[in-house]
Design a protein around this motif. Structure first.
Motif, PDB file in Angstrom:
ATOM      1  N   GLY A 118     -29.250  60.264  29.480  1.00  0.00           N
ATOM      2  CA  GLY A 118     -29.382  61.584  28.872  1.00  0.00           C
ATOM      3  C   GLY A 118     -30.264  61.571  27.645  1.00  0.00           C
ATOM      4  O   GLY A 118     -31.290  60.873  27.597  1.00  0.00           O
ATOM      5  N   PRO A 119     -29.889  62.326  26.605  1.00  0.00           N
ATOM      6  CA  PRO A 119     -30.723  62.415  25.404  1.00  0.00           C
ATOM      7  C   PRO A 119     -30.504  61.285  24.396  1.00  0.00           C
ATOM      8  O   PRO A 119     -31.069  61.336  23.307  1.00  0.00           O
ATOM      9  N   THR A 120     -29.667  60.294  24.718  1.00  0.00           N
ATOM     10  CA  THR A 120     -29.503  59.141  23.827  1.00  0.00           C
ATOM     11  C   THR A 120     -30.746  58.263  23.935  1.00  0.00           C
ATOM     12  O   THR A 120     -31.107  57.837  25.040  1.00  0.00           O
ATOM     13  N   THR A 121     -31.381  57.985  22.815  1.00  0.00           N
ATOM     14  CA  THR A 121     -32.647  57.250  22.835  1.00  0.00           C
ATOM     15  C   THR A 121     -32.640  56.091  21.842  1.00  0.00           C
ATOM     16  O   THR A 121     -31.891  56.092  20.862  1.00  0.00           O
ATOM     17  N   PHE A 122     -33.501  55.134  22.088  1.00  0.00           N
ATOM     18  CA  PHE A 122     -33.704  54.019  21.162  1.00  0.00           C
ATOM     19  C   PHE A 122     -34.604  54.469  20.009  1.00  0.00           C
ATOM     20  O   PHE A 122     -35.525  55.262  20.197  1.00  0.00           O
ATOM     21  N   LEU A 123     -34.348  53.947  18.833  1.00  0.00           N
ATOM     22  CA  LEU A 123     -35.110  54.331  17.660  1.00  0.00           C
ATOM     23  C   LEU A 123     -36.445  53.609  17.583  1.00  0.00           C
ATOM     24  O   LEU A 123     -37.380  54.092  16.929  1.00  0.00           O
ATOM     25  N   SER A 124     -36.541  52.452  18.232  1.00  0.00           N
ATOM     26  CA  SER A 124     -37.747  51.638  18.125  1.00  0.00           C
ATOM     27  C   SER A 124     -38.209  51.177  19.504  1.00  0.00           C
ATOM     28  O   SER A 124     -37.386  50.794  20.350  1.00  0.00           O
ATOM     29  N   ALA A 125     -39.513  51.193  19.693  1.00  0.00           N
ATOM     30  CA  ALA A 125     -40.074  50.706  20.953  1.00  0.00           C
ATOM     31  C   ALA A 125     -39.862  49.209  21.121  1.00  0.00           C
ATOM     32  O   ALA A 125     -39.874  48.695  22.235  1.00  0.00           O
ATOM     33  N   SER A 126     -39.644  48.510  20.012  1.00  0.00           N
ATOM     34  CA  SER A 126     -39.468  47.060  20.076  1.00  0.00           C
ATOM     35  C   SER A 126     -38.029  46.646  20.346  1.00  0.00           C
ATOM     36  O   SER A 126     -37.759  45.469  20.597  1.00  0.00           O
ATOM     37  N   GLN A 127     -37.096  47.594  20.282  1.00  0.00           N
ATOM     38  CA  GLN A 127     -35.685  47.267  20.525  1.00  0.00           C
ATOM     39  C   GLN A 127     -35.485  46.893  21.985  1.00  0.00           C
ATOM     40  O   GLN A 127     -35.930  47.606  22.876  1.00  0.00           O
ATOM     41  N   PRO A 128     -34.828  45.737  22.275  1.00  0.00           N
ATOM     42  CA  PRO A 128     -34.622  45.366  23.674  1.00  0.00           C
ATOM     43  C   PRO A 128     -33.788  46.402  24.413  1.00  0.00           C
ATOM     44  O   PRO A 128     -32.765  46.868  23.891  1.00  0.00           O
ATOM     45  N   ARG A 129     -34.222  46.766  25.605  1.00  0.00           N
ATOM     46  CA  ARG A 129     -33.503  47.757  26.419  1.00  0.00           C
ATOM     47  C   ARG A 129     -32.395  47.044  27.185  1.00  0.00           C
ATOM     48  O   ARG A 129     -32.369  46.979  28.405  1.00  0.00           O
ATOM     49  N   SER A 130     -31.461  46.513  26.431  1.00  0.00           N
ATOM     50  CA  SER A 130     -30.382  45.716  27.007  1.00  0.00           C
ATOM     51  C   SER A 130     -29.264  46.606  27.520  1.00  0.00           C
ATOM     52  O   SER A 130     -28.866  47.564  26.862  1.00  0.00           O
ATOM     53  N   GLY A 131     -28.746  46.249  28.687  1.00  0.00           N
ATOM     54  CA  GLY A 131     -27.561  46.913  29.211  1.00  0.00           C
ATOM     55  C   GLY A 131     -26.370  45.975  29.260  1.00  0.00           C
ATOM     56  O   GLY A 131     -25.363  46.293  29.900  1.00  0.00           O
ATOM     57  N   GLN A 132     -26.451  44.835  28.597  1.00  0.00           N
ATOM     58  CA  GLN A 132     -25.385  43.835  28.658  1.00  0.00           C
ATOM     59  C   GLN A 132     -24.118  44.352  28.003  1.00  0.00           C
ATOM     60  O   GLN A 132     -24.139  45.265  27.162  1.00  0.00           O
ATOM     61  N   GLN A 133     -22.999  43.731  28.355  1.00  0.00           N
ATOM     62  CA  GLN A 133     -21.712  44.245  27.898  1.00  0.00           C
ATOM     63  C   GLN A 133     -21.574  44.222  26.376  1.00  0.00           C
ATOM     64  O   GLN A 133     -20.993  45.151  25.791  1.00  0.00           O
ATOM     65  N   ALA A 134     -22.100  43.207  25.710  1.00  0.00           N
ATOM     66  CA  ALA A 134     -21.977  43.143  24.252  1.00  0.00           C
ATOM     67  C   ALA A 134     -22.689  44.313  23.585  1.00  0.00           C
ATOM     68  O   ALA A 134     -22.220  44.844  22.572  1.00  0.00           O
TER      69      ALA A 134
END
Length: 313
Positions: free
Chosen positions: A69-85
């Protein structure tokens, strides 16, 4: 939500990593409860649950998970991780951003896992837990061990997403992938095309494919975790216990996770815990049986108070 929320009703708050979009209802001075959705679903899983809890004087927060949805990352460099942690850390970061010291957490699938992790690693922040399908912290070290063939068949998308063909398939037709999963997960749920299309708007997030693919590749040991979550993953590898008051739920019509009596995961719950089966419910239990889910949230609050030491109730 007495009516399904339109985008204008959503609020936003920033953590160190995300701009999180969320729906809020209920009294601002009520006990806060986070309602956390799974994959491939969205906040509409709680359309009927949220107003029921608001009537019980909960302050209800329903966020879109990372990549949705509309939840977005603040930085393009942030890893797009979906891991449980990462999912668990997002729960605590959201509480911090909302200036909420303690809250109840409730969820299923990815959201249930995030709630379990928050309750296990930050129990001083969590008042109580409602979890569909019991203890959901992944034993990634044992990911190569097979399960029963019938269960493996239901996890077809886990293995599909290990391939570049699977990545391309998810990117090209996320709604089609979701339809197949919904049918398998909840064979008795008469969802409509409108239900699916409404939720599928959450899949248009530009990071959806990357977050989902990483989630499944990481849990099966085919992708490394993101470095910022390494210490948390090390703690989760120990399968920590959950000391907060908990109610676990199993739907008797869950197509992937057969209902149990809860005994197989009992050792992981070190605080007061109740287990219930919900007749006719599939994997998306809050949307399929909203009254049973809302009742569990209400009752876990009572369970906490019943077991609180004198002077802390």
């Amino acid at each position: 939500m007495t009516t399904r929320p339109d985008p204008a009703a959503l609020r936003h708050v920033r953590t160190d990593v995300l701009d999180i979009a969320y729906y809020e209802t209920g009294p601002a001075d009520g006990d806060t409860v986070l309602l956390l959705h799974g994959f491939p679903y969205d906040i509409h899983s709680y359309d009927a649950v949220a107003p029921l809890l608001a009537q019980q004087r909960f302050r209800v927060i329903v966020p879109y998970l990372r990549g949705h949805g509309p939840t977005t990352f603040l930085s393009a460099s942030q890893p797009r991780s979906g891991q449980q942690a990462a999912l668990g850390a997002d729960v605590i970061a959201l509480l911090d951003a909302l200036d909420v010291e303690q809250a109840y957490v409730a969820g299923y699938d990815w959201g249930g896992r995030a709630a379990n992790i928050a309750a296990a690693l930050w129990p001083h922040r969590i008042l109580g837990l409602v979890s569909v399908n019991g203890y959901l912290i992944q034993d990634i070290g044992s990911a190569a061990n097979p399960v029963a063939a019938e269960l493996e068949a239901g996890f077809w998308y886990f293995y599909y997403f290990l391939t570049e063909r699977g990545r391309a398939g998810l990117a090209a037709d996320p709604q089609g992938v979701a339809r197949v999963i919904w049918k398998r997960n909840s064979p008795e749920w008469p969802f409509t095309q409108e239900d699916l299309a409404r939720t599928a708007h959450a899949f248009t997030n530009p990071d959806y494919t990357d977050v989902v693919i990483h989630s499944y590749r990481h849990r099966l040991g085919f992708a490394p975790g993101a470095e910022p979550y390494a210490q948390l993953e090390a703690r989760l590898a120990e399968l920590p216990g959950i000391p907060v008051a908990t109610i676990t739920l199993d739907g008797t019509a869950d197509g992937n996770f057969p209902a149990t009596d809860g005994s197989s995961t009992a050792r992981h719950f070190t605080g007061p815990r109740l287990h219930r089966q919900v007749a006719g419910a599939g994997h998306n239990l809050p949307q399929e049986r909203p009254h049973a889910f809302a009742e569990a949230v209400r009752d876990v609050r009572a369970l906490r108070h019943e077991n609180a030491p004198h002077g802390t109730r």
